[in-house]
Design an enzyme around this catalytic site. Structure first.
Site, PDB file in Angstrom:
ATOM      1  N   GLU A 159      -4.668  -6.613   4.606  1.00 47.66           N
ATOM      2  CA  GLU A 159      -4.149  -5.330   5.078  1.00 47.66           C
ATOM      3  C   GLU A 159      -5.203  -4.258   4.838  1.00 47.66           C
ATOM      4  O   GLU A 159      -5.807  -4.201   3.768  1.00 47.66           O
ATOM      5  CB  GLU A 159      -2.853  -4.950   4.346  1.00 47.66           C
ATOM      6  CG  GLU A 159      -2.363  -3.562   4.780  1.00 47.66           C
ATOM      7  CD  GLU A 159      -1.005  -3.167   4.213  1.00 47.66           C
ATOM      8  OE1 GLU A 159      -0.466  -3.923   3.363  1.00 47.66           O
ATOM      9  OE2 GLU A 159      -0.494  -2.107   4.602  1.00 47.66           O
ATOM     10  N   GLU A 189       1.232  -2.619  11.578  1.00 45.61           N
ATOM     11  CA  GLU A 189       2.390  -2.437  10.690  1.00 45.61           C
ATOM     12  C   GLU A 189       3.015  -1.068  10.945  1.00 45.61           C
ATOM     13  O   GLU A 189       2.327  -0.062  10.942  1.00 45.61           O
ATOM     14  CB  GLU A 189       1.956  -2.533   9.219  1.00 45.61           C
ATOM     15  CG  GLU A 189       1.400  -3.893   8.850  1.00 45.61           C
ATOM     16  CD  GLU A 189       1.246  -4.076   7.338  1.00 45.61           C
ATOM     17  OE1 GLU A 189       1.582  -3.157   6.565  1.00 45.61           O
ATOM     18  OE2 GLU A 189       0.766  -5.156   6.950  1.00 45.61           O
ATOM     19  N   ASP A 233       7.150  -2.752   8.409  1.00 49.95           N
ATOM     20  CA  ASP A 233       6.701  -2.506   7.033  1.00 49.95           C
ATOM     21  C   ASP A 233       7.861  -1.971   6.189  1.00 49.95           C
ATOM     22  O   ASP A 233       8.810  -1.405   6.719  1.00 49.95           O
ATOM     23  CB  ASP A 233       5.582  -1.468   7.078  1.00 49.95           C
ATOM     24  CG  ASP A 233       4.637  -1.591   5.908  1.00 49.95           C
ATOM     25  OD1 ASP A 233       4.935  -2.351   4.977  1.00 49.95           O
ATOM     26  OD2 ASP A 233       3.587  -0.928   5.930  1.00 49.95           O
ATOM     27  N   GLU A 263       5.648  -7.879  -0.431  1.00 51.59           N
ATOM     28  CA  GLU A 263       4.632  -6.984  -0.980  1.00 51.59           C
ATOM     29  C   GLU A 263       4.875  -6.752  -2.460  1.00 51.59           C
ATOM     30  O   GLU A 263       5.985  -6.935  -2.942  1.00 51.59           O
ATOM     31  CB  GLU A 263       4.755  -5.611  -0.331  1.00 51.59           C
ATOM     32  CG  GLU A 263       4.347  -5.525   1.075  1.00 51.59           C
ATOM     33  CD  GLU A 263       4.270  -4.059   1.480  1.00 51.59           C
ATOM     34  OE1 GLU A 263       3.165  -3.620   1.777  1.00 51.59           O
ATOM     35  OE2 GLU A 263       5.297  -3.371   1.481  1.00 51.59           O
ATOM     36  N   ASN A 319      -2.096  -0.049   9.461  1.00 53.39           N
ATOM     37  CA  ASN A 319      -0.866   0.751   9.375  1.00 53.39           C
ATOM     38  C   ASN A 319      -0.867   1.823  10.451  1.00 53.39           C
ATOM     39  O   ASN A 319      -1.804   2.604  10.562  1.00 53.39           O
ATOM     40  CB  ASN A 319      -0.759   1.417   8.002  1.00 53.39           C
ATOM     41  CG  ASN A 319      -0.487   0.407   6.915  1.00 53.39           C
ATOM     42  OD1 ASN A 319       0.632  -0.081   6.773  1.00 53.39           O
ATOM     43  ND2 ASN A 319      -1.526   0.048   6.174  1.00 53.39           N
TER      44      ASN A 319
HETATM   45  P1  C2E Z   1       2.093   0.250   2.466  1.00 58.81           P
HETATM   46  O1  C2E Z   1       1.698   0.009   3.880  1.00 58.81           O
HETATM   47  O2  C2E Z   1       3.440  -0.209   2.053  1.00 58.81           O
HETATM   48  O3  C2E Z   1       0.956  -0.417   1.595  1.00 58.81           O
HETATM   49  C1  C2E Z   1       1.188  -1.082   0.388  1.00 58.81           C
HETATM   50  C2  C2E Z   1       0.871  -0.197  -0.792  1.00 58.81           C
HETATM   51  O4  C2E Z   1       1.203  -0.891  -1.988  1.00 58.81           O
HETATM   52  C3  C2E Z   1      -0.605   0.150  -0.903  1.00 58.81           C
HETATM   53  O5  C2E Z   1      -0.688   1.440  -1.473  1.00 58.81           O
HETATM   54  C4  C2E Z   1      -1.098  -0.889  -1.902  1.00 58.81           C
HETATM   55  O6  C2E Z   1      -2.261  -0.501  -2.570  1.00 58.81           O
HETATM   56  C5  C2E Z   1       0.079  -0.973  -2.829  1.00 58.81           C
HETATM   57  N1  C2E Z   1       0.165  -2.252  -3.524  1.00 58.81           N
HETATM   58  C6  C2E Z   1      -0.346  -3.436  -3.162  1.00 58.81           C
HETATM   59  N2  C2E Z   1      -0.022  -4.404  -4.038  1.00 58.81           N
HETATM   60  C7  C2E Z   1       0.720  -3.812  -4.999  1.00 58.81           C
HETATM   61  C8  C2E Z   1       1.354  -4.300  -6.202  1.00 58.81           C
HETATM   62  O7  C2E Z   1       1.305  -5.468  -6.558  1.00 58.81           O
HETATM   63  N3  C2E Z   1       2.029  -3.387  -6.924  1.00 58.81           N
HETATM   64  C9  C2E Z   1       2.123  -2.077  -6.563  1.00 58.81           C
HETATM   65  N4  C2E Z   1       2.805  -1.244  -7.333  1.00 58.81           N
HETATM   66  N5  C2E Z   1       1.549  -1.591  -5.430  1.00 58.81           N
HETATM   67  C10 C2E Z   1       0.854  -2.449  -4.665  1.00 58.81           C
HETATM   68  P2  C2E Z   1      -1.679   2.529  -0.906  1.00 58.81           P
HETATM   69  O8  C2E Z   1      -2.966   1.894  -0.499  1.00 58.81           O
HETATM   70  O9  C2E Z   1      -1.699   3.650  -1.881  1.00 58.81           O
HETATM   71  O10 C2E Z   1      -0.972   3.000   0.433  1.00 58.81           O
HETATM   72  C11 C2E Z   1       0.234   3.690   0.397  1.00 58.81           C
HETATM   73  C12 C2E Z   1       0.811   3.840   1.766  1.00 58.81           C
HETATM   74  O11 C2E Z   1       0.021   4.695   2.568  1.00 58.81           O
HETATM   75  C13 C2E Z   1       0.883   2.537   2.535  1.00 58.81           C
HETATM   76  O12 C2E Z   1       2.005   1.819   2.124  1.00 58.81           O
HETATM   77  C14 C2E Z   1       0.971   3.025   3.954  1.00 58.81           C
HETATM   78  O13 C2E Z   1       2.286   3.371   4.288  1.00 58.81           O
HETATM   79  C15 C2E Z   1       0.143   4.283   3.911  1.00 58.81           C
HETATM   80  N6  C2E Z   1      -1.192   4.021   4.485  1.00 58.81           N
HETATM   81  C16 C2E Z   1      -2.279   3.471   3.907  1.00 58.81           C
HETATM   82  N7  C2E Z   1      -3.314   3.431   4.781  1.00 58.81           N
HETATM   83  C17 C2E Z   1      -2.860   3.956   5.934  1.00 58.81           C
HETATM   84  C18 C2E Z   1      -3.436   4.198   7.228  1.00 58.81           C
HETATM   85  O14 C2E Z   1      -4.605   3.884   7.505  1.00 58.81           O
HETATM   86  N8  C2E Z   1      -2.638   4.776   8.175  1.00 58.81           N
HETATM   87  C19 C2E Z   1      -1.340   5.113   7.936  1.00 58.81           C
HETATM   88  N9  C2E Z   1      -0.627   5.682   8.911  1.00 58.81           N
HETATM   89  N10 C2E Z   1      -0.763   4.901   6.745  1.00 58.81           N
HETATM   90  C20 C2E Z   1      -1.505   4.323   5.754  1.00 58.81           C
HETATM   91 CA    CA Z   2       4.889  -1.588   2.612  1.00 56.60          CA
HETATM   92 CA    CA Z   3       1.595  -1.524   5.252  1.00 55.52          CA
END
Ligand code: C2E
Ligand code: CA
Ligand code: CA
Length: 397
Positions: free
Chosen positions: A176, A266, A296, A353, A234
């Site tokens: 991802e 996603e 998602d 996830e 995403n």
């Molecule tokens: P998401 O799509 O649900 O991504 C999963 C989030 O959970 C990611 O946070 C990831 O780093 C985190 N994660 C992964 N494994 C674990 C785990 O074992 N435990 C815990 N506690 N967390 C875990 P991240 O990278 O901070 O991203 C947060 C959200 O921001 C994402 O949730 C997504 O909705 C959004 N996002 C990230 N990149 C993009 C992007 O390029 N475009 C858009 N529109 N949204 C994005």
């Molecule tokens: Ca998610």
């Molecule tokens: Ca995602």
């Protein structure tokens, strides 16, 4: 723990109970305590400059904006505080409210049954400092839209990649792509510090463009390293309101000679879908061209998904709150099992996830989950590291 240094906000409509709680907090050493009678009053205090709040203790059942609506508003406002919910409601209901708060991305310290006592409060308040120390970038400020756009223009944003593992074979099924901002002053900035601003101000398309472009360029290099699998991107539901989005994504992917079947889009279900027609048209077009489509944060969403579900989704991504809570909360486990069962019946891939422990892995394996993703396997990492990581992992299986 220095309770004296923490700022509290007590939200309770009942005057006597509010005064009691303030007295209890003073009794255990708190100095700064703000008070509000309902969610609206509380949000107003949170927006006032010079009134920093660390921990909110809120009643659930209040006239006007109740505790649940308050939690949702807090989640949407992006304010970083911890919250303790208090209620006289029964335990089962409290458990589902806990799941709801986590789904809204709230730093929920705990849900307590009334009446509140120092004995109940102290261990829950202690969790705040543990959580606060785990939160990255707490010191980074709130960025303005102009700052974020300048960072995007200057090429400071880059995708990080988190591997996904197929449980049965232990093979890496793909990654991802997650946005990161390499800020000159504040280091690595997480999406929660820039995505809400971009979305609210209608500029999320700028980030989408950068992310799709860089992710496609990176996916193109995999074959030369003997790596295959899909890459997931995403897409904010807000960018799907623009009917041109799908064509734009298709163009960017094609320009890098990446096959649409190697890309999964996603989409998080959301209450904010204002234009269902445009959203469905975009998703249908992506699917028609061969992109994978993933729901998602499954399980946290709203009824708008009933309409989106008409689209042929290829993957169901179960929200991490259900994975994290399944072992200790019957209701979370039921939803997890039901979601996995539904994916099986629809013949689509299930992805769990937030897999953080071996116990999570074992439970999901037992429940016949298809693919997992989480810190147990690896954290999101820069592209160069990802290639080496996959080679190492494949050597070890
Ligand atoms: P998401 O799509 O649900 O991504 C999963 C989030 O959970 C990611 O946070 C990831 O780093 C985190 N994660 C992964 N494994 C674990 C785990 O074992 N435990 C815990 N506690 N967390 C875990 P991240 O990278 O901070 O991203 C947060 C959200 O921001 C994402 O949730 C997504 O909705 C959004 N996002 C990230 N990149 C993009 C992007 O390029 N475009 C858009 N529109 N949204 C994005
Ligand atoms: Ca998610
Ligand atoms: Ca995602």
């Amino acid at each position: 723990m220095a309770i004296a240094r923490l700022n509290f906000l007590v939200v309770e409509d009942h005057d006597f109970q509010r005064k009691m709680l303030v007295r209890i907090l003073h009794g255990i050493g708190a100095n700064a305590i703000y008070e509000a009678k309902d969610g609206v009053g509380a949000l107003a205090i949170l927006q006032e400059p010079g009134k920093p709040v660390d921990i909110i203790i809120s009643d659930l059942d209040m006239p006007g904006m109740d505790g649940m609506a308050f939690v949702r508003n807090l989640g949407e406002s992006g304010v970083r505080v911890s919250i303790i919910l208090a209620s006289a409601l029964d335990r089962n209901l409290l458990a589902s409210i806990q799941t709801m708060a986590e789904a809204y991305g709230i730093n929920l310290l705990g849900v307590l049954e009334k009446p509140l006592t120092p004995d109940k409060l102290l261990p829950i308040i202690a969790r705040h400092s543990i959580l606060a120390s785990q939160l990255p970038h707490r010191t980074s400020p709130v960025f303005t839209l102009e700052e974020i756009l300048a960072g995007l223009r200057d090429g400071e944003f880059e995708p990080y990649y988190q591997p996904k593992i197929e449980m049965a074979t232990r093979r890496v099924s793909g990654a991802e792509s997650l946005a990161r901002w390499n800020h000159r002053q504040y280091g690595l900035v997480a999406p929660c510090d820039f995505i809400p601003t971009l979305e609210l101000q209608g500029k999320i398309g700028t980030l989408t463009e950068t992310m799709v472009e860089k992710t496609a360029a990176f996916r193109r290099t995999w074959a030369a390293h003997g790596i295959d699998g899909s890459v997931s991107i995403n897409l904010s539901i807000r960018s799907l309101v623009d009917v041109r989005t799908a064509d734009h994504v298709i163009e960017l992917v094609r320009a890098h000679h990446v096959e649409p079947r190697d890309v999964v889009v996603e989409v998080t279900e959301s209450a904010l879908t204002t234009d269902v027609g445009h959203t469905l048209e975009n998703l249908a077009r992506l699917r028609m061209k061969g992109f994978g489509l993933s729901i998602d944060d499954y399980g946290t969403g709203y009824s708008s998904m009933q309409q989106l579900i008409r689209i042929a989704f290829t993957e169901l991504k179960i929200d991490q709150s259900f994975v994290a809570n399944a072992s200790r909360q019957e209701s979370a486990r039921v939803i997890l099992e039901a979601s996995l069962g539904m994916a099986r019946k629809l013949n689509i891939c299930s992805v769990a996830e937030g897999v953080e422990t071996q116990a999570d892995w074992d439970m999901l394996r037992q429940l016949d989950c298809h693919t997992v993703q989480g810190y147990l396997i690896a954290r999101p990492m820069p592209s160069e590291e990802y290639l080496d990581w996959v080679k190492d992992w494949n050597r070890s299986i």
